[in-house]
Design a protein around this motif. Structure first.
Motif, PDB file in Angstrom:
ATOM      1  N   GLY A 307       0.831  -0.897   0.106  1.00 29.57           N
ATOM      2  CA  GLY A 307       0.346   0.129   0.133  1.00 29.57           C
ATOM      3  C   GLY A 307       0.803   0.863   0.099  1.00 29.57           C
ATOM      4  N   GLY A 308       0.148   2.532  -0.043  1.00 28.31           N
ATOM      5  CA  GLY A 308       0.646   4.003   0.106  1.00 28.31           C
ATOM      6  C   GLY A 308       0.878   4.107   1.298  1.00 28.31           C
ATOM      7  N   LEU A 309       1.874   5.045   1.381  1.00 28.39           N
ATOM      8  CA  LEU A 309       2.484   5.606   2.886  1.00 28.39           C
ATOM      9  C   LEU A 309       1.603   6.443   3.354  1.00 28.39           C
ATOM     10  CD1 LEU A 309       5.947   7.632   0.952  1.00 28.39           C
ATOM     11  CD2 LEU A 309       5.559   4.921   2.926  1.00 28.39           C
ATOM     12  N   LEU A 310       1.433   6.068   4.894  1.00 29.43           N
ATOM     13  CA  LEU A 310       0.474   7.075   5.419  1.00 29.43           C
ATOM     14  C   LEU A 310       1.440   8.207   6.214  1.00 29.43           C
ATOM     15  CD1 LEU A 310      -2.169   8.035   6.579  1.00 29.43           C
ATOM     16  CD2 LEU A 310      -2.072   6.496   8.362  1.00 29.43           C
ATOM     17  N   ALA A 311       0.932   9.586   5.808  1.00 29.55           N
ATOM     18  CA  ALA A 311       2.140  10.854   6.973  1.00 29.55           C
ATOM     19  C   ALA A 311       1.410  11.100   7.451  1.00 29.55           C
ATOM     20  CB  ALA A 311       3.235  11.266   5.115  1.00 29.55           C
ATOM     21  N   ALA A 312       1.986  11.954   8.599  1.00 32.44           N
ATOM     22  CA  ALA A 312       1.366  12.608   9.332  1.00 32.44           C
ATOM     23  C   ALA A 312       2.441  14.265   9.166  1.00 32.44           C
ATOM     24  CB  ALA A 312       1.389  12.269  11.064  1.00 32.44           C
ATOM     25  N   VAL A 313       1.631  15.093   8.166  1.00 31.46           N
ATOM     26  CA  VAL A 313       2.704  15.750   7.838  1.00 31.46           C
ATOM     27  C   VAL A 313       2.436  17.830   8.789  1.00 31.46           C
ATOM     28  CG1 VAL A 313       0.844  16.574   6.502  1.00 31.46           C
ATOM     29  CG2 VAL A 313       3.515  17.364   5.792  1.00 31.46           C
ATOM     30  N   LYS A 314       3.332  18.014   9.204  1.00 33.82           N
ATOM     31  CA  LYS A 314       2.632  19.319   9.580  1.00 33.82           C
ATOM     32  C   LYS A 314       2.410  20.300   8.731  1.00 33.82           C
ATOM     33  CE  LYS A 314       5.633  24.162  10.706  1.00 33.82           C
ATOM     34  NZ  LYS A 314       5.992  24.991  10.773  1.00 33.82           N
ATOM     35  N   LYS A 315       0.938  20.924   8.879  1.00 34.42           N
ATOM     36  CA  LYS A 315      -0.457  21.259   8.392  1.00 34.42           C
ATOM     37  C   LYS A 315       0.439  22.413   7.443  1.00 34.42           C
ATOM     38  CE  LYS A 315      -4.996  23.711   9.142  1.00 34.42           C
ATOM     39  NZ  LYS A 315      -5.999  24.223   9.979  1.00 34.42           N
ATOM     40  N   GLU A 316       0.989  23.450   7.868  1.00 30.72           N
ATOM     41  CA  GLU A 316       1.371  24.528   6.368  1.00 30.72           C
ATOM     42  C   GLU A 316       2.135  23.546   5.663  1.00 30.72           C
ATOM     43  OE1 GLU A 316       2.355  24.249  10.249  1.00 30.72           O
ATOM     44  OE2 GLU A 316       0.348  25.782  10.594  1.00 30.72           O
ATOM     45  N   ASP A 317       2.523  22.690   5.335  1.00 28.96           N
ATOM     46  CA  ASP A 317       3.291  21.721   4.211  1.00 28.96           C
ATOM     47  C   ASP A 317       2.105  20.971   3.628  1.00 28.96           C
ATOM     48  OD1 ASP A 317       5.506  22.530   5.570  1.00 28.96           O
ATOM     49  OD2 ASP A 317       6.627  20.897   5.487  1.00 28.96           O
ATOM     50  N   ALA A 318       1.194  21.090   3.887  1.00 26.84           N
ATOM     51  CA  ALA A 318       0.264  19.803   3.867  1.00 26.84           C
ATOM     52  C   ALA A 318      -0.346  19.783   2.050  1.00 26.84           C
ATOM     53  CB  ALA A 318      -1.342  19.713   4.732  1.00 26.84           C
ATOM     54  N   ASN A 319      -0.566  20.732   1.614  1.00 25.83           N
ATOM     55  CA  ASN A 319      -0.904  21.783  -0.068  1.00 25.83           C
ATOM     56  C   ASN A 319      -0.375  21.403  -0.640  1.00 25.83           C
ATOM     57  OD1 ASN A 319      -4.501  21.749   0.685  1.00 25.83           O
ATOM     58  ND2 ASN A 319      -3.804  23.848   1.477  1.00 25.83           N
ATOM     59  N   GLN A 320       1.246  21.595   0.125  1.00 30.47           N
ATOM     60  CA  GLN A 320       2.195  21.767  -0.908  1.00 30.47           C
ATOM     61  C   GLN A 320       2.599  20.197  -1.412  1.00 30.47           C
ATOM     62  OE1 GLN A 320       5.851  24.363  -0.254  1.00 30.47           O
ATOM     63  NE2 GLN A 320       6.197  24.318  -2.355  1.00 30.47           N
ATOM     64  N   LEU A 321       3.024  20.331  -1.021  1.00 34.98           N
ATOM     65  CA  LEU A 321       3.654  18.438  -0.632  1.00 34.98           C
ATOM     66  C   LEU A 321       1.843  17.565  -1.195  1.00 34.98           C
ATOM     67  CD1 LEU A 321       4.726  15.807   0.428  1.00 34.98           C
ATOM     68  CD2 LEU A 321       3.588  15.838   2.673  1.00 34.98           C
ATOM     69  N   LEU A 322       1.271  17.716  -1.418  1.00 39.16           N
ATOM     70  CA  LEU A 322      -0.195  16.846  -1.724  1.00 39.16           C
ATOM     71  C   LEU A 322      -0.284  17.382  -3.549  1.00 39.16           C
ATOM     72  CD1 LEU A 322      -2.504  15.119  -1.430  1.00 39.16           C
ATOM     73  CD2 LEU A 322      -3.876  17.516  -1.740  1.00 39.16           C
ATOM     74  N   LYS A 323       0.082  18.636  -3.798  1.00 41.41           N
ATOM     75  CA  LYS A 323       0.479  19.370  -5.391  1.00 41.41           C
ATOM     76  C   LYS A 323       1.605  18.618  -6.183  1.00 41.41           C
ATOM     77  CE  LYS A 323      -1.338  23.554  -5.197  1.00 41.41           C
ATOM     78  NZ  LYS A 323      -0.545  25.183  -4.910  1.00 41.41           N
ATOM     79  N   ARG A 324       2.898  18.532  -4.889  1.00 42.42           N
ATOM     80  CA  ARG A 324       4.326  18.073  -5.593  1.00 42.42           C
ATOM     81  C   ARG A 324       4.023  16.215  -5.676  1.00 42.42           C
ATOM     82  NH1 ARG A 324       9.387  18.917  -3.601  1.00 42.42           N
ATOM     83  NH2 ARG A 324      10.439  17.862  -4.456  1.00 42.42           N
TER      84      ARG A 324
END
Ligand code: CO
Ligand code: CO
Ligand code: CO
Length: 350
Positions: A307-324
């Motif tokens: 399966g995929g990775l389940l990551a807890a990411v700092k809120k401020e980073d989440a949207n940019q990470l998702l886009k990338r």
């Protein structure tokens, strides 16, 4: 010896995949009850946690990450089975934030009953994924066994201060999942011969996709906790994160990506035993929204292979990470968040 063309590898398989370095929930209490063989301060991640791999410090800058996984065939095509097994085994290194470097094959094969060409294809499939991951195959071991099994032991490197465990999630973090779920129900449907060829290809592609790219992109962001979603299912691995991090987790069911036809197939009876075991094991710590029926609940607990990775990411980073991630055609989505409680539990909203 049977005709190769007629062989359905999954028909020889008594069960599906498993998860992480420990194995099914019912057995891990035994494995984890072992007392440490030696007290060693360099053992940074060992048996006492539910992390994906073990970590051993060599120097202040360098540690070994070690894991292994093997299982019975979950797809019929031998080359694909090898690819899935390799992608799955390497994944635990990526989940910890490591770089995989070497691997060993683990082979059980019915030498008298199956054409050796099938084994050759399994090994070639695995090698193709090792190549993609930049991992050197250094050897392996095989035994004669009625039921074919295949997997790998994988070793990686990591900086001791950059280990991603599943115990560092912080309140306010956003949860990102990088692959859709429903794999256990679909592979059970393969075994029942219920899937069209295109559906088999779709779920196989999900399983053979390496978590390499996702893990590498995550290196640029503040990931507080990470695990891969495998045998314990999304909620099993999520619960390990909640308990290990001493936080609560909230997941929106409608945001969890589920592969096509999973619910329909589950309703027709394709829910594997491992998925029901997962549910039985975790359900007292999960608060399901009333609108979810038993099938919905099982799907969230579905035992995944590779399966995929389940990551807890700092809120401020989440949207940019998702886009990338999405720009690389990774099927990543935000599925929920880390909360201050109830600690060690998961709340499922609609
Ligand atoms: Co396993
Ligand atoms: Co894992
Ligand atoms: Co895990």
């Amino acid at each position: 010896m049977e005709d190769n063309k007629k062989i359905k590898l999954t028909a020889l398989s008594s069960k599906g995949g498993c998860g992480c370095k420990i194995g099914p929930a019912a057995l891990r209490e035994v494995l984890q009850s072992l007392s440490p063989s030696v007290e060693d301060p360099n053992l940074l991640v060992g048996l006492d946690t539910n992390d994906d791999a073990g970590v051993y410090r060599l120097t202040d800058e360098l540690a070994l990450v070690q894991t292994l996984d093997f299982f019975t065939p979950i797809v019929d095509d031998p080359y694909s089975f090898g690819q899935v097994a390799a992608a799955n085994a390497i994944s635990d290194i990526y989940a910890m934030g490591g770089k995989p470097i070497t691997a060993l094959n683990i082979v059980a094969f019915p030498i008298a009953d199956l054409d050796k060409q099938i084994l050759a294809e399994i090994l070639e499939g695995a090698s193709s994924k090792l190549k993609e991951a930049g991992v050197a195959l250094v050897g392996g071991h095989s035994i004669d066994d009625k039921e074919p099994k295949f997997g790998l032991s994988v070793t990686g490197l990591i900086h001791p201060e950059k280990i991603r465990t599943n115990s560092g999630a912080k309140v306010g973090d956003v949860l990102i999942l990088t692959k859709p779920i429903g794999v256990g129900i679909l592979t059970t449907s393969i075994k029942k011969r219920w899937l069209e060829e295109a559906e088999i290809e779709r779920v196989t592609k999900v399983m053979t996709t390496l978590n390499k790219q996702a893990a590498e992109i995550m290196d640029d962001y503040q990931i507080h906790a990470c695990t891969d979603v495998t045998g314990f299912g999304l909620l099993g691995h999520g619960l390990e994160m909640a308990k290990g991090s001493q936080v609560g987790i909230k997941i929106q069911q409608s945001r969890v990506p589920v592969l096509p036809r999973v619910k329909e197939l589950a309703e027709q009876g394709a829910v594997p035993g491992g998925t029901k075991n997962n549910f039985n094991y975790v359900h007292q710590d999960i608060d399901f929204a009333d609108s979810l029926d038993q099938i919905d609940q099982w799907i969230l607990c579905d035992a995944v292979t590779s399966g995929g990775l389940l990551a807890a990411v700092k809120k401020e980073d989440a949207n940019q990470l998702l886009k990338r991630l999405q720009a690389q055609e990774i099927e990543a989505t935000i599925i929920g968040e880390v909360t201050d409680g109830p600690v060690g539990k998961i709340v499922i909203e609609e």
